[in-house]
Design a protein around this motif. Structure first.
Motif: not given
Length: 189
Positions: A109-113, A122-123, A175-177, A185-189
């Motif tokens: 699969g694919k995802g983000v760590l 956060t990154w 941040a939230r993905l 896309v990351f968006v800051s809290e």
């Protein structure tokens, strides 16, 4: 000369699906009701059954927890889907022994760590079959599935690392993905 005994390993790994087999394997499932608080859109959480499995974890803990120099081995499998625009993801944690590191690698699969340091920076790193990830000390980590298939990720970590879920439960990540036009896309809290 005394003959030496050769025995089988107590655990086997499926090389195509990473399924672990053996009496020493521990299996845990995380239901949406257990991780519901990590999602921003609480109304969207209510659209799913509370006992829906969001992810599962297999692990082999060949030594007692807390054993210095020992290693644990396992994998996480996160199902595809989203709560609102946020991808299904793991709870996330720091290590209780904060100077301990860990390896993750993509299997399927694919995802983000998703990674966050103690200064709340956060990154993320793309996860895909064959990707290898070093998670250094004092780094919180969680996995998000951004694909249409299960995201399976292998892991190896020190037996004395422990898990600190409480800090993330209290403060979350900075941040939230989220899915924007079909892309994470990351968006800051």
């Amino acid at each position: 000369m005394t003959p030496l005994k050769i025995s089988k390993s107590p655990v086997e790994i499926g090389m195509t699906n990473f399924e672990m087999k053996g009496s020493a394997v521990q299996f845990q499932q995380r239901y949406l009701e257990e991780v519901a608080s990590i999602y921003q859109d609480q109304e969207a959480v209510k659209e799913f059954p509370s006992r829906m499995v969001v992810y599962s974890v297999q692990s082999w803990l060949p030594v007692a927890e807390g054993t210095p120099g020992g290693l644990f081995f396992g994998s996480s499998s996160i199902i595809p889907g989203k709560v609102g625009r946020e991808y299904f993801m793991t709870k996330g944690h720091f290590h209780a022994q904060s100077d301990r590191a860990e390896f993750y690698w993509g299997v399927q699969g694919k995802g983000v760590l998703i990674l966050m340091d103690r200064d709340r920076n956060t990154w993320g790193e793309e996860v895909y079959p064959g990707s290898l990830h070093y998670i250094g000390q004092d780094i919180a980590h969680r996995l998000a599935n951004t694909s249409d298939h299960n995201l399976v990720v292998g892991a190896c970590w020190p037996a004395d690392a422990g898990h600190d879920y409480d800090e993330i439960a209290r403060n979350g990540f900075s941040a939230r993905l989220i899915d924007i036009d079909g892309k994470p896309v990351f968006v800051s809290e």
